[in-house]
Each structure stands twice: as C-alpha cells, then as structure tokens.
Design an enzyme around this catalytic site. Structure first.
Site, mmCIF file in Angstrom:
data_model
loop_
_atom_site.group_PDB
_atom_site.id
_atom_site.type_symbol
_atom_site.label_atom_id
_atom_site.label_comp_id
_atom_site.label_asym_id
_atom_site.label_seq_id
_atom_site.Cartn_x
_atom_site.Cartn_y
_atom_site.Cartn_z
ATOM 1 N NE ARG A 10 -10.003 -1.525 -0.655
ATOM 2 C CZ ARG A 10 -8.645 -1.751 -0.953
ATOM 3 N NH1 ARG A 10 -8.555 -1.698 -2.334
ATOM 4 N NH2 ARG A 10 -7.864 -2.126 -0.038
ATOM 5 C CB SER A 11 -9.238 3.808 4.327
ATOM 6 O OG SER A 11 -9.155 4.502 5.400
#
Ligand SMILES: N[C@@H](CCC(=O)N[C@@H](CS)C(=O)NCC(=O)O)C(=O)O
Length: 217
Positions: A10-11
């Site tokens: 997700r980063s």
C-alpha cells in the site's frame, strides 16, 4: 544476487520503487514490512535503516532509503537499456530532479499530511490538508500542459514518483476530473508502466477500502 527490498504494497513510495525495478528488468528479493505492526521499529530493522522507513533497498554495496534516491540509483545502476529514464543531459536531468523534489515536498507531502492522521490516529481529515492536495494537483496539471509525461514525451523516474502520489489521491476520493492533463497523463502512465495494474492499481484499491473503513464511509 537480487537486491532486497523491504516494502509494503500500500505504501506509495514502495510502489514507485517496485514499478521502477520492473521497468529496468530487476528482480527483487521482497521482504514485506508493515509499519502499522511496528515492523520498521524492530532492533533488526533499525540496524538496517535508523530512519525506520520503507522502502529500504539493500544491494551489494549499498543500503538505501528515500524512494526518490532509490529511483535514481536503480536508473543509474540498472537502467542501461533505457538511458532516458534518468537523462544524463544536464538540462533534462535538472527538470527531472525538479519534478522529483516537487513530488517529495509538495504533492507526495500533501497526500501524506492528509492521510496519515486518518490512518494512524483515526483523526478526521483536515480541510486545509485537502486544499494543499488540490493546490499541488493544480500545479501538476499546469506543468503537464503540452507534455505527454512529467518531463517531455518520454517516461522518466519523475513519472514513477509522481504517479503513485496522484493515483493515491484519486484512491481516497480526490476528484481529478478538473485536472484534465493529470487525468490524461495517468492513463498514459497506466499504459506504459510495466506492472502498473498489479503494483499500483490493486494496492490503490486497497487504500481506497481502508480509507473508507477508517472514515466509516
Ligand atoms: N520520503 C520517504 C518516505 C518514506 C515513508 O515515510 N514511508 C512510510 C510508509 S509509506 C514508513 O515507512 N513509515 C514508517 C515509519 O516512519 O516508521 C520515501 O519517499 O521513501
């Protein structure tokens, strides 16, 4: 031996690095590392990166963090087939660097300032933080006028940095329709960046779900 990347799907900065690795055909030894579970604060991880951030890359002679520095390194070290990803020409390179700094200090920073209080502390998003995202997107829209990509008509590492920020903004519901150049550029990035669907679009869908859950939308 394949370089090791400590990352989380997700980063945004991890996503830019993974797409860039794919673009230069570099296999990575992937180590999932979730800051929300304290995995960037362990004694072992702090010994690798005292700044406790992902992405962190460990290659033969170097341990590197700060995603945009990693993009530069990957282009310099492994981008031999596509020298245009990080042009050597001083003027073009300066323009790429400017856009990397714009992402670091303005667009990417606006996204993180908006989202982190919501994700980490379950706070309501601040309207002035949303206004900063719109200011940054309006600038990006202006910069993209008359260009296919962030700098000229070829993908560069600046696009890899910016695309994860802009698509993350869209994932949390920031309307991009008013930024026509940004919309068109996002479509081009999607078409031209290898692995975009798996490495950027799917994680953005997860961010969207997570954000809605936290916001109880
Ligand atoms: N400017 C850095 C930002 C890295 C960053 O803040 N990463 C977050 C995840 S998106 C993180 O690792 N946070 C954990 C922590 O600070 O402990 C980059 O572009 O690499």
């Amino acid at each position: 031996m394949a370089p090791t990347l400590y990352y989380m799907d997700r980063s945004p900065p991890c996503r830019s690095v993974r797409m860039m690795a794919k673009a230069v055909g570099l296999e990575l030894n992937l180590v999932p590392t979730d800051p929300l579970n304290g995995e960037t604060r362990t004694k072992e991880f702090l010994a690798i990166n005292p700044q406790h951030t992902i992405p962190t890359l460990v290659d033969e002679d170097i341990t590197l963090w700060e995603s945009r520095a990693i993009l530069q390194y990957l282009a310099n070290q492994y981008g031999c087939k596509d020298k245009k990803l990080y042009p050597k020409d001083a003027v073009l390179r300066a323009q790429v660097d400017r856009m990397l700094y714009f992402d670091f200090g303005t667009l990417g920073a606006a996204f993180l300032n908006f989202i982190l209080p919501v994700m980490l502390h379950k706070e309501k998003p601040e309207s002035e933080n949303l206004a900063k995202i719109h200011e940054a997107l309006a600038l990006l829209d202006q910069y993209l006028e008359g260009h296919f990509f962030a700098v000229g008509n070829r993908l560069t590492i600046a696009d890899y940095a910016l695309v994860v920020s802009a698509s993350s903004c869209e994932a949390i519901g920031v309307e991009l329709l008013q930024y026509k150049n940004v919309k068109r550029w996002l479509t081009r990035c999607k078409e031209q960046m290898p692995g975009y669907l798996e490495l950027n679009e799917k994680p953005c869908e997860n961010i969207s779900k997570m954000f809605k859950t936290k916001m109880r939308i």
